[in-house]
Design a protein around this motif. Sequence first.
Motif, PDB file in Angstrom:
ATOM      1  N   PRO A   6       0.824  -1.215   0.000  1.00  0.00           N
ATOM      2  CA  PRO A   6       0.000   0.000   0.000  1.00  0.00           C
ATOM      3  C   PRO A   6       0.856   1.261   0.000  1.00  0.00           C
ATOM      4  CG  PRO A   6       0.031  -0.996   2.179  1.00  0.00           C
ATOM      5  CD  PRO A   6       0.692  -1.977   1.262  1.00  0.00           C
ATOM      6  N   ALA A   7       0.321   2.319  -0.584  1.00  0.00           N
ATOM      7  CA  ALA A   7       1.035   3.594  -0.657  1.00  0.00           C
ATOM      8  C   ALA A   7       0.610   4.555   0.436  1.00  0.00           C
ATOM      9  CB  ALA A   7       0.805   4.233  -2.026  1.00  0.00           C
ATOM     10  N   SER A   8      -0.445   4.234   1.165  1.00  0.00           N
ATOM     11  CA  SER A   8      -0.938   5.122   2.221  1.00  0.00           C
ATOM     12  C   SER A   8      -1.461   4.287   3.380  1.00  0.00           C
ATOM     13  CB  SER A   8      -2.059   6.027   1.696  1.00  0.00           C
ATOM     14  OG  SER A   8      -3.217   5.265   1.395  1.00  0.00           O
ATOM     15  N   TRP A   9      -1.670   4.943   4.497  1.00  0.00           N
ATOM     16  CA  TRP A   9      -2.201   4.259   5.668  1.00  0.00           C
ATOM     17  C   TRP A   9      -3.612   3.735   5.399  1.00  0.00           C
ATOM     18  CZ3 TRP A   9      -0.677   1.789   9.665  1.00  0.00           C
ATOM     19  CH2 TRP A   9      -1.508   1.582  10.780  1.00  0.00           C
ATOM     20  N   GLU A  10      -4.408   4.523   4.703  1.00  0.00           N
ATOM     21  CA  GLU A  10      -5.770   4.108   4.388  1.00  0.00           C
ATOM     22  C   GLU A  10      -5.761   2.842   3.522  1.00  0.00           C
ATOM     23  OE1 GLU A  10      -5.653   7.921   5.993  1.00  0.00           O
ATOM     24  OE2 GLU A  10      -4.623   7.225   4.170  1.00  0.00           O
ATOM     25  N   GLU A  11      -4.852   2.798   2.553  1.00  0.00           N
ATOM     26  CA  GLU A  11      -4.740   1.606   1.718  1.00  0.00           C
ATOM     27  C   GLU A  11      -4.288   0.400   2.545  1.00  0.00           C
ATOM     28  OE1 GLU A  11      -2.327   2.074  -1.736  1.00  0.00           O
ATOM     29  OE2 GLU A  11      -3.417   3.844  -2.454  1.00  0.00           O
ATOM     30  N   ALA A  12      -3.400   0.647   3.508  1.00  0.00           N
ATOM     31  CA  ALA A  12      -2.918  -0.443   4.368  1.00  0.00           C
ATOM     32  C   ALA A  12      -4.058  -1.013   5.199  1.00  0.00           C
ATOM     33  CB  ALA A  12      -1.802   0.054   5.267  1.00  0.00           C
ATOM     34  N   LEU A  13      -4.901  -0.150   5.755  1.00  0.00           N
ATOM     35  CA  LEU A  13      -6.034  -0.620   6.551  1.00  0.00           C
ATOM     36  C   LEU A  13      -7.026  -1.388   5.689  1.00  0.00           C
ATOM     37  CD1 LEU A  13      -6.760   2.483   8.835  1.00  0.00           C
ATOM     38  CD2 LEU A  13      -5.463   0.422   9.383  1.00  0.00           C
ATOM     39  N   ALA A  14      -7.246  -0.904   4.481  1.00  0.00           N
ATOM     40  CA  ALA A  14      -8.165  -1.598   3.580  1.00  0.00           C
ATOM     41  C   ALA A  14      -7.621  -2.974   3.210  1.00  0.00           C
ATOM     42  CB  ALA A  14      -8.390  -0.753   2.325  1.00  0.00           C
ATOM     43  N   ALA A  15      -6.323  -3.059   2.965  1.00  0.00           N
ATOM     44  CA  ALA A  15      -5.712  -4.340   2.620  1.00  0.00           C
ATOM     45  C   ALA A  15      -5.784  -5.314   3.787  1.00  0.00           C
ATOM     46  CB  ALA A  15      -4.261  -4.122   2.197  1.00  0.00           C
ATOM     47  N   LYS A  16      -5.561  -4.809   5.002  1.00  0.00           N
ATOM     48  CA  LYS A  16      -5.623  -5.669   6.181  1.00  0.00           C
ATOM     49  C   LYS A  16      -7.050  -6.141   6.427  1.00  0.00           C
ATOM     50  CE  LYS A  16      -3.769  -7.532   9.912  1.00  0.00           C
ATOM     51  NZ  LYS A  16      -3.166  -8.880   9.806  1.00  0.00           N
ATOM     52  N   ALA A  17      -8.027  -5.291   6.152  1.00  0.00           N
ATOM     53  CA  ALA A  17      -9.426  -5.687   6.302  1.00  0.00           C
ATOM     54  C   ALA A  17      -9.802  -6.768   5.288  1.00  0.00           C
ATOM     55  CB  ALA A  17     -10.334  -4.471   6.141  1.00  0.00           C
ATOM     56  N   GLU A  18      -9.281  -6.640   4.078  1.00  0.00           N
ATOM     57  CA  GLU A  18      -9.587  -7.613   3.029  1.00  0.00           C
ATOM     58  C   GLU A  18      -8.841  -8.926   3.236  1.00  0.00           C
ATOM     59  OE1 GLU A  18      -9.503  -7.988  -1.886  1.00  0.00           O
ATOM     60  OE2 GLU A  18      -8.909  -6.104  -0.886  1.00  0.00           O
ATOM     61  N   HIS A  19      -7.641  -8.824   3.801  1.00  0.00           N
ATOM     62  CA  HIS A  19      -6.801 -10.011   4.017  1.00  0.00           C
ATOM     63  C   HIS A  19      -6.359 -10.044   5.487  1.00  0.00           C
ATOM     64  CE1 HIS A  19      -6.596 -10.348  -0.356  1.00  0.00           C
ATOM     65  NE2 HIS A  19      -6.172  -9.091  -0.408  1.00  0.00           N
ATOM     66  N   PRO A  20      -7.219 -10.453   6.398  1.00  0.00           N
ATOM     67  CA  PRO A  20      -6.902 -10.409   7.838  1.00  0.00           C
ATOM     68  C   PRO A  20      -5.678 -11.235   8.237  1.00  0.00           C
ATOM     69  CG  PRO A  20      -9.252 -10.770   7.484  1.00  0.00           C
ATOM     70  CD  PRO A  20      -8.582 -10.935   6.162  1.00  0.00           C
ATOM     71  N   THR A  21      -5.318 -12.238   7.429  1.00  0.00           N
ATOM     72  CA  THR A  21      -4.155 -13.066   7.772  1.00  0.00           C
ATOM     73  C   THR A  21      -2.840 -12.465   7.281  1.00  0.00           C
ATOM     74  OG1 THR A  21      -4.387 -14.381   5.753  1.00  0.00           O
ATOM     75  CG2 THR A  21      -5.541 -15.171   7.730  1.00  0.00           C
ATOM     76  N   ALA A  22      -2.919 -11.341   6.571  1.00  0.00           N
ATOM     77  CA  ALA A  22      -1.708 -10.707   6.044  1.00  0.00           C
ATOM     78  C   ALA A  22      -0.780 -10.312   7.192  1.00  0.00           C
ATOM     79  CB  ALA A  22      -2.063  -9.484   5.204  1.00  0.00           C
ATOM     80  N   VAL A  23       0.506 -10.611   7.041  1.00  0.00           N
ATOM     81  CA  VAL A  23       1.499 -10.294   8.073  1.00  0.00           C
ATOM     82  C   VAL A  23       2.169  -8.969   7.723  1.00  0.00           C
ATOM     83  CG1 VAL A  23       3.656 -11.017   9.149  1.00  0.00           C
ATOM     84  CG2 VAL A  23       1.891 -12.711   8.612  1.00  0.00           C
ATOM     85  N   PRO A  24       2.050  -7.958   8.588  1.00  0.00           N
ATOM     86  CA  PRO A  24       2.704  -6.673   8.314  1.00  0.00           C
ATOM     87  C   PRO A  24       4.222  -6.825   8.367  1.00  0.00           C
ATOM     88  CG  PRO A  24       1.030  -6.466  10.033  1.00  0.00           C
ATOM     89  CD  PRO A  24       1.263  -7.924   9.828  1.00  0.00           C
ATOM     90  N   ILE A  25       4.893  -6.104   7.487  1.00  0.00           N
ATOM     91  CA  ILE A  25       6.346  -6.082   7.491  1.00  0.00           C
ATOM     92  C   ILE A  25       6.816  -4.651   7.275  1.00  0.00           C
ATOM     93  CG2 ILE A  25       6.430  -6.705   5.029  1.00  0.00           C
ATOM     94  CD1 ILE A  25       9.081  -8.121   5.634  1.00  0.00           C
TER      95      ILE A  25
END
Length: 299
Positions: A6-25
């Motif tokens: 993601p390029a922004s915090w909002e995009e990061a939150l949307a991606a995490k909502a869509e893919h709850p198992t995604a591991v942040p790095i």
Amino acid sequence: MDFLRPASWEEALAAKAEHPTAVPIAGGTDVMVEINFDHRRPEYLLDLNRIGDLYEWEVGEDTVRLGASVPYTKIMENLRAELPGLALASHTVASPQIRNRGGVGGNLGTASPAGDAHPALLAAGAEVEVESVRGSRRIPIDEFYTGVKRNALQSDELIRAVHIKKADGPQQFSKVGTRNAMVIAVCAFGLALHPETRTVRTGIGSAAPTPVRAKAAEEFLNAALEEGGFWDNGKIITPSVAKQFAELCSAACNPIDDVRGTASYRRHAVGVMARRTLTWTWESYRGTERAAHREGGVA
């Protein structure tokens, strides 16, 4: 393994909502080790490196808002006065290369009991700011660790920042390792004096399933300092008080035997560190009080 960037915090939150198992790095100093050793194989990696807000900090009147990805090096260089305990802990993190990449958010996300930042955050009384598309909330540090490498984050939440009270008194951090650098803690101990509230807080790392405070030790020392008038008279803490405090800190541990050390050694080492850090912080406090009295014209 898919890579989300993601390029922004909002995009990061949307991606995490869509893919709850995604591991942040972000720094990757924990996650990449687990992946390289095949201890972990997530379906998605969520790269947060392009989100500038996570690398910023703000010094307020009473607290510091520390972005989740602020590198340990920046804490050491810029926040030594406001967050002395965390700055000391940052010095002990691995190597210069890792200190330039890793941040407190990674320690919190991994929630390993051996994370170097945890004792300092517990002793300072921090709050973890987390957010999802549903909103944001702050989790007191005492409620954040829920088990071995588990934390209070919901599946769609990301760590945005940590709010840490600015030091109003001396703080210390001590760590035992099998060598002087690039080492996971055998055990660690953080201590912070809070003269404004006349209280003491502790933090213990790598000596229990989660980072913990030695609450019985804190209560004993708070009472001993108050009853003896130590905050006002600046006397040296008696050996009996220091000894009892150390024993109670040892008793707060629930360690294991592993390749880095035995449970009995960890208990012993925590007691030694507790006694030493208490001596160091109290001597620093006494020095500050004596200087204040001299400036105020008090003999």
